[in-house]
Design an enzyme around this catalytic site. Structure first.
Site, PDB file in Angstrom:
ATOM      1  N   ALA A  60      -8.821  -1.096   7.276  1.00 38.72           N
ATOM      2  CA  ALA A  60      -9.727  -0.061   7.774  1.00 38.72           C
ATOM      3  C   ALA A  60      -9.026   1.283   7.617  1.00 38.72           C
ATOM      4  O   ALA A  60      -7.825   1.392   7.851  1.00 38.72           O
ATOM      5  CB  ALA A  60     -10.054  -0.305   9.243  1.00 38.72           C
ATOM      6  N   LYS A  80     -17.340   3.108   6.332  1.00 41.30           N
ATOM      7  CA  LYS A  80     -17.034   3.045   7.764  1.00 41.30           C
ATOM      8  C   LYS A  80     -17.398   4.385   8.408  1.00 41.30           C
ATOM      9  O   LYS A  80     -16.871   5.426   8.001  1.00 41.30           O
ATOM     10  CB  LYS A  80     -15.523   2.758   7.927  1.00 41.30           C
ATOM     11  CG  LYS A  80     -15.030   2.825   9.354  1.00 41.30           C
ATOM     12  CD  LYS A  80     -13.531   2.552   9.451  1.00 41.30           C
ATOM     13  CE  LYS A  80     -12.994   2.857  10.835  1.00 41.30           C
ATOM     14  NZ  LYS A  80     -11.535   2.820  10.912  1.00 41.30           N
ATOM     15  N   GLU A 110      -7.438   2.228  15.809  1.00 39.44           N
ATOM     16  CA  GLU A 110      -7.751   3.530  15.195  1.00 39.44           C
ATOM     17  C   GLU A 110      -7.272   3.638  13.743  1.00 39.44           C
ATOM     18  O   GLU A 110      -7.354   4.706  13.145  1.00 39.44           O
ATOM     19  CB  GLU A 110      -7.233   4.707  16.032  1.00 39.44           C
ATOM     20  CG  GLU A 110      -7.930   4.856  17.391  1.00 39.44           C
ATOM     21  CD  GLU A 110      -9.387   5.322  17.307  1.00 39.44           C
ATOM     22  OE1 GLU A 110      -9.842   5.628  16.193  1.00 39.44           O
ATOM     23  OE2 GLU A 110     -10.051   5.346  18.346  1.00 39.44           O
ATOM     24  N   GLU A 161     -13.517  16.322  19.088  1.00 35.97           N
ATOM     25  CA  GLU A 161     -14.655  15.408  19.216  1.00 35.97           C
ATOM     26  C   GLU A 161     -14.185  13.960  19.386  1.00 35.97           C
ATOM     27  O   GLU A 161     -14.736  13.207  20.183  1.00 35.97           O
ATOM     28  CB  GLU A 161     -15.568  15.533  17.992  1.00 35.97           C
ATOM     29  CG  GLU A 161     -16.771  14.630  17.997  1.00 35.97           C
ATOM     30  CD  GLU A 161     -17.748  14.893  19.157  1.00 35.97           C
ATOM     31  OE1 GLU A 161     -17.773  16.023  19.671  1.00 35.97           O
ATOM     32  OE2 GLU A 161     -18.452  13.951  19.553  1.00 35.97           O
ATOM     33  N   THR A 216      -4.614   4.023  11.650  1.00 29.21           N
ATOM     34  CA  THR A 216      -3.969   5.266  11.220  1.00 29.21           C
ATOM     35  C   THR A 216      -2.781   5.076  10.271  1.00 29.21           C
ATOM     36  O   THR A 216      -2.190   6.056   9.813  1.00 29.21           O
ATOM     37  CB  THR A 216      -3.458   6.037  12.453  1.00 29.21           C
ATOM     38  OG1 THR A 216      -2.673   5.152  13.255  1.00 29.21           O
ATOM     39  CG2 THR A 216      -4.604   6.588  13.269  1.00 29.21           C
ATOM     40  N   THR A 249       0.842  -1.202   0.000  1.00 26.49           N
ATOM     41  CA  THR A 249       0.000   0.000   0.000  1.00 26.49           C
ATOM     42  C   THR A 249       0.878   1.253   0.000  1.00 26.49           C
ATOM     43  O   THR A 249       0.599   2.234  -0.698  1.00 26.49           O
ATOM     44  CB  THR A 249      -0.917   0.014   1.246  1.00 26.49           C
ATOM     45  OG1 THR A 249      -1.587  -1.253   1.306  1.00 26.49           O
ATOM     46  CG2 THR A 249      -1.939   1.105   1.178  1.00 26.49           C
TER      47      THR A 249
HETATM   48  C1  LIG Z   1      -1.804  -6.440  12.325  1.00 27.33           C
HETATM   49  C2  LIG Z   1      -1.857  -5.206  11.486  1.00 27.33           C
HETATM   50  C3  LIG Z   1      -3.084  -4.602  11.215  1.00 27.33           C
HETATM   51  C4  LIG Z   1      -3.141  -3.417  10.490  1.00 27.33           C
HETATM   52  N1  LIG Z   1      -4.345  -2.787  10.283  1.00 27.33           N
HETATM   53  C5  LIG Z   1      -4.372  -1.581   9.680  1.00 27.33           C
HETATM   54  C6  LIG Z   1      -5.587  -0.879   9.470  1.00 27.33           C
HETATM   55  O1  LIG Z   1      -6.670  -1.348   9.810  1.00 27.33           O
HETATM   56  N2  LIG Z   1      -5.534   0.322   8.865  1.00 27.33           N
HETATM   57  C7  LIG Z   1      -4.372   0.878   8.449  1.00 27.33           C
HETATM   58  O2  LIG Z   1      -4.374   1.999   7.945  1.00 27.33           O
HETATM   59  N3  LIG Z   1      -3.216   0.192   8.556  1.00 27.33           N
HETATM   60  C8  LIG Z   1      -3.185  -0.995   9.159  1.00 27.33           C
HETATM   61  N4  LIG Z   1      -2.001  -1.674   9.263  1.00 27.33           N
HETATM   62  C9  LIG Z   1      -0.827  -1.141   8.611  1.00 27.33           C
HETATM   63  C10 LIG Z   1      -0.900  -1.437   7.110  1.00 27.33           C
HETATM   64  O3  LIG Z   1      -1.039  -2.817   6.894  1.00 27.33           O
HETATM   65  C11 LIG Z   1       0.362  -0.928   6.409  1.00 27.33           C
HETATM   66  O4  LIG Z   1       0.577   0.409   6.747  1.00 27.33           O
HETATM   67  C12 LIG Z   1       0.206  -0.986   4.916  1.00 27.33           C
HETATM   68  O5  LIG Z   1      -0.184  -2.256   4.494  1.00 27.33           O
HETATM   69  C13 LIG Z   1       1.496  -0.595   4.225  1.00 27.33           C
HETATM   70  O6  LIG Z   1       2.461  -1.583   4.325  1.00 27.33           O
HETATM   71  P1  LIG Z   1       3.813  -1.342   3.509  1.00 27.33           P
HETATM   72  O7  LIG Z   1       3.453  -1.099   2.085  1.00 27.33           O
HETATM   73  O8  LIG Z   1       4.606  -0.336   4.224  1.00 27.33           O
HETATM   74  O9  LIG Z   1       4.575  -2.738   3.662  1.00 27.33           O
HETATM   75  P2  LIG Z   1       4.292  -4.167   3.008  1.00 27.33           P
HETATM   76  O10 LIG Z   1       2.849  -4.412   2.772  1.00 27.33           O
HETATM   77  O11 LIG Z   1       5.032  -5.138   3.871  1.00 27.33           O
HETATM   78  O12 LIG Z   1       4.994  -4.104   1.589  1.00 27.33           O
HETATM   79  C14 LIG Z   1       6.374  -4.238   1.439  1.00 27.33           C
HETATM   80  C15 LIG Z   1       6.735  -4.319  -0.021  1.00 27.33           C
HETATM   81  O13 LIG Z   1       8.132  -4.333  -0.131  1.00 27.33           O
HETATM   82  C16 LIG Z   1       8.532  -5.351  -0.997  1.00 27.33           C
HETATM   83  N5  LIG Z   1       9.853  -5.823  -0.596  1.00 27.33           N
HETATM   84  C17 LIG Z   1      10.308  -6.072   0.653  1.00 27.33           C
HETATM   85  N6  LIG Z   1      11.585  -6.507   0.609  1.00 27.33           N
HETATM   86  C18 LIG Z   1      11.949  -6.516  -0.678  1.00 27.33           C
HETATM   87  C19 LIG Z   1      13.132  -6.889  -1.380  1.00 27.33           C
HETATM   88  N7  LIG Z   1      14.194  -7.342  -0.743  1.00 27.33           N
HETATM   89  N8  LIG Z   1      13.120  -6.775  -2.707  1.00 27.33           N
HETATM   90  C20 LIG Z   1      12.046  -6.320  -3.382  1.00 27.33           C
HETATM   91  N9  LIG Z   1      10.910  -5.960  -2.784  1.00 27.33           N
HETATM   92  C21 LIG Z   1      10.856  -6.075  -1.457  1.00 27.33           C
HETATM   93  C22 LIG Z   1       7.469  -6.436  -0.891  1.00 27.33           C
HETATM   94  O14 LIG Z   1       7.434  -7.255  -2.033  1.00 27.33           O
HETATM   95  C23 LIG Z   1       6.224  -5.550  -0.742  1.00 27.33           C
HETATM   96  O15 LIG Z   1       5.780  -5.196  -2.025  1.00 27.33           O
HETATM   97  C24 LIG Z   1      -1.946  -2.870   9.970  1.00 27.33           C
HETATM   98  C25 LIG Z   1      -0.727  -3.514  10.188  1.00 27.33           C
HETATM   99  C26 LIG Z   1      -0.667  -4.656  10.945  1.00 27.33           C
HETATM  100  C27 LIG Z   1       0.655  -5.324  11.182  1.00 27.33           C
END
Ligand SMILES: Cc1cc2nc3c(=O)[nH]c(=O)nc-3n(C[C@H](O)[C@H](O)[C@H](O)COP(=O)(O)OP(=O)(O)OC[C@H]3O[C@@H](n4cnc5c(N)ncnc54)[C@H](O)[C@@H]3O)c2cc1C
Length: 495
Positions: A54, A82, A337, A434, A339, A19
């Protein structure tokens, strides 16, 4: 940190395609157009974190900036609407309250609506606080309209990344598939020069965004930014997540259900439900946590529960040399929350505003880091509030949370609200007054006094004021369609 040649930055490389990676790619492509070549590197072999479903209302602004059509986005990502979060069992088991995205009643210039409500309660003429908020009532009745309410979305994280990828690629972002094996630095400056992929390709750039998730491959593993650990205030460090078949009506809110050691989320999508249990391994074993989640999922499990580990805290410098960390690589608070996607959006927009077109300067990095840290810090306090202010004493976990020390900034806020019912927010803060009062009162703080301006209103007028506000809320909500009907009419996903 001054760039040695003050070179124009013409090649932007984003490492990671979750994301964070694709939101950043979309924002940068939309902002910088053809002036910068944008390449995103992601590995099909390394999955995204796969949760994060969310969101909160500012995502609507991001979509507005990008020009994303809401109905198309909702249909493509199996999204639902939501209106807030139902917090169950947080103050004590068996009780619940709603943190809505809306506003209850009507503030006046001198004080917030809660002061009128508190006086009304003392005089026996006020109903429950939540009855004055349209979003809370609409959530309880399962109604929704995008025209009438403050809202956000529940979405499928995998489909959202795909949707954004398509959007960013249309704007000219180049996607390179491959696993990053090594990050190459310029020997003189220590700036990142290129990403070396496992298959032998080299991706060179002038500026890099680390979106590699918790790994922090560039910002931490390579540049050693450091991490400020906040786990003493936010002790949860693990989650199990699992998807289940939909059961019953699709409600327009997230459920956050506290358990003896941690809490559980239920997120309704059009095609399935997202579930998870967030917990601390200091207080419950992995096996017990997994069983607790499985026992509390309604509907058939669609996969095996997946475990995720994390640590609450923030990267010391989110912009270091020619690299900015966005997403989980920059830090994580915890899912309560919802975030994290918002922090991604904030950092992507901040980078677009501060983008160092003519070479990297320390002043831009300093400004970015100060703003980004402030975002994290303010949200951190709001999340800690939920754990700290509780009447639960039924487990080691809650006894720890009740007695833990908290940041001085939060202590001050709680004390002011408890004593006077007053709450003030800083201009750049995410959560509104709020939000603070809904959660403070929901978690059990009863202000000891209210603002004297309320007593300038004769008792009969106060009664009339409160009852007309409540009637307005009832009328507004009754005119709204059912949430499922709204989706079916405007933005149903293809079956
Ligand atoms: C339990 C949990 C619940 C959550 N719930 C929420 C929620 O309800 N609402 C919300 O806003 N956020 C939530 N989050 C946070 C949210 O999931 C993340 O902020 C969001 O998915 C972004 O993740 P990211 O893209 O930073 O990392 P990731 O999704 O881990 O993506 C990492 C990327 O890097 C790439 N990558 C990694 N290493 C390499 C490499 N060596 N070579 C090439 N590519 C590589 C992978 O292929 C992948 O594409 C939650 C997180 C957790 C842990």
């Amino acid at each position: 940190m001054q760039s040695p040649h003050n070179n124009k930055i013409s090649r932007l490389v984003i490492a990671g395609g979750g994301t964070a990676g694709w939101i950043t790619a979309a924002v940068m492509a939309k902002t910088l157009g053809d002036t910068v070549d944008i390449t995103l590197v992601e590995s099909d072999a390394i999955p995204t974190v796969g949760v994060g479903e969310a969101t909160i209302p500012p995502l609507i602004n991001l979509h507005g900036v990008l020009g994303i059509d809401e109905n198309e986005f909702v249909a493509r990502t199996q999204a639902t609407f939501k209106l807030g979060i139902a917090f169950e069992n947080w103050r004590v088991p068996g009780e619940k309250y709603f943190h809505s995205f809306g506003f209850a009643g009507q503030d006046c210039w001198a004080c917030g609506f809660q002061h009128f409500w508190l006086a009304g309660k003392q005089q026996g003429v006020a109903k429950e606080y939540e009855r004055y908020c349209p979003e809370t009532r609409a959530a309880a009745e399962g109604r929704f309209s995008a025209k009438a309410l403050n809202y956000a979305y529940h979405l499928d994280a995998g489909l959202y990344a795909r949707f954004l990828r398509e959007f960013a690629e249309k704007l000219g972002v180049t996607r390179v598939e491959g696993k990053i094996q090594h990050v190459d630095l310029q020997p003189d400056t220590g700036h990142i020069r290129s990403l070396q992929l496992e298959k032998g390709t080299e991706v060179e750039g002038d500026f890099f965004v680390d979106c590699t998730g918790f790994r922090g491959l560039l910002i931490e593993k390579t540049l050693r930014s450091g991490f400020e650990d906040w786990s003493h205030w936010l002790p949860c460090d693990s989650a199990f997540a699992v998807q289940s078949a939909s059961v019953g009506k699709i409600v327009p809110f997230t459920r956050s259900i506290a358990h003896a050691s941690g809490w559980q989320w239920r997120i309704p999508l059009q095609h399935r439900r997202g579930n998870g249990l967030v917990f601390s391994r200091d207080f419950i074993s992995d096996d017990a946590a997994r069983a607790l989640l499985v026992d509390n999922v309604e509907g058939e499990l669609l996969a095996e529960p997946r475990q995720l580990h994390f640590r609450a805290g923030v990267r010391r410098r989110q912009w270091l040399k020619n690299c900015v960390a966005i997403g989980l690589s920059s830090g994580f608070l915890e899912p309560l929350e919802s975030t994290s996607i918002h922090l991604i959006q904030r950092s992507a927009i901040r980078l677009a505003q501060l983008f160092p077109v003519h070479g990297v300067h320390e002043c831009e990095a300093d400004e970015f880091n100060a703003q980004a840290y402030n975002d994290y810090e303010k949200i951190r306090d709001f999340i800690i509030l939920h754990y700290k202010v509780t009447d639960r004493t039924d487990s080691e976990f809650w006894r720890y949370c009740r007695s833990m020390s908290i940041p001085e900034s939060l202590e001050r806020r709680i004390a002011l609200f408890r004593r006077t019912g007053k709450i003030f927010k800083e201009p750049s803060e995410l959560f509104s007054e709020e939000s603070w009062r809904q959660v403070m009162m929901g978690q059990g703080i009863e202000p000891e006094s209210y603002h004297p301006i309320v007593d300038t209103m004769p008792g009969e007028n106060l009664k009339h004021f409160l009852s007309s506000l409540e009637q307005d809320t009832v009328r507004k909500v009754q005119s709204l369609p059912d949430h499922e009907t709204y989706i079916a009419q405007h933005c149903a996903a293809e079956k």
